[in-house]
Design a protein around this motif. Sequence first.
Motif, PDB file in Angstrom:
ATOM      1  N   ALA A  57      35.762  45.331  48.900  1.00  0.00           N
ATOM      2  CA  ALA A  57      37.142  44.982  49.269  1.00  0.00           C
ATOM      3  C   ALA A  57      37.258  43.570  49.839  1.00  0.00           C
ATOM      4  N   ASP A  58      36.628  42.606  49.149  1.00  0.00           N
ATOM      5  CA  ASP A  58      36.713  41.222  49.624  1.00  0.00           C
ATOM      6  C   ASP A  58      37.797  40.426  48.905  1.00  0.00           C
ATOM      7  N   GLY A  59      38.448  41.024  47.910  1.00  0.00           N
ATOM      8  CA  GLY A  59      39.533  40.357  47.207  1.00  0.00           C
ATOM      9  C   GLY A  59      39.086  39.205  46.322  1.00  0.00           C
ATOM     10  N   GLU A  60      37.805  39.128  46.005  1.00  0.00           N
ATOM     11  CA  GLU A  60      37.258  38.000  45.237  1.00  0.00           C
ATOM     12  C   GLU A  60      36.986  38.357  43.776  1.00  0.00           C
ATOM     13  N   TYR A  61      37.670  39.342  43.256  1.00  0.00           N
ATOM     14  CA  TYR A  61      37.405  39.796  41.895  1.00  0.00           C
ATOM     15  C   TYR A  61      38.197  39.034  40.829  1.00  0.00           C
ATOM     16  N   TYR A  62      39.091  38.165  41.239  1.00  0.00           N
ATOM     17  CA  TYR A  62      39.975  37.498  40.284  1.00  0.00           C
ATOM     18  C   TYR A  62      39.228  36.622  39.278  1.00  0.00           C
TER      19      TYR A  62
END
Length: 122
Positions: free
Chosen positions: A93-98
């Motif tokens: 859940a670090d939000g760095e998947y983009y």
Amino acid sequence: MKNKELLIYRIVTVLFSLLIMLGVSQYFFNYEMVKGMFEQLHFPSYLIYPMGVMKTLGVIAIWVKVPKTIKEWAYAGFAFNLLLGISAHLNVADGEYYGALIALILASISYFYYRKVNVAVA
């Protein structure tokens, strides 16, 4: 029509290749930062250099004339790697998947047009 499809294939594949090679350059030139990211994602850091080499070989396989099977496996390898990357980022859940998501979309479009252009030629 074939020229338009070939142009789309080349543009998307260039963008995909640049995105992948940008990441690979970080593997080799910014190792400590990448090591920290791998550890945060719960991946062993000994995978960094082999992944960098394999991604480089995959990009080369997409661009040069190689047997169809090798090219197909290169695309499959990128799909597996990018899906794993997206999953790992979502898991922590670090939000760095983009970045991985954008690369996966570009790879999918590149593969779609690769197949379309090569079926039209055959």
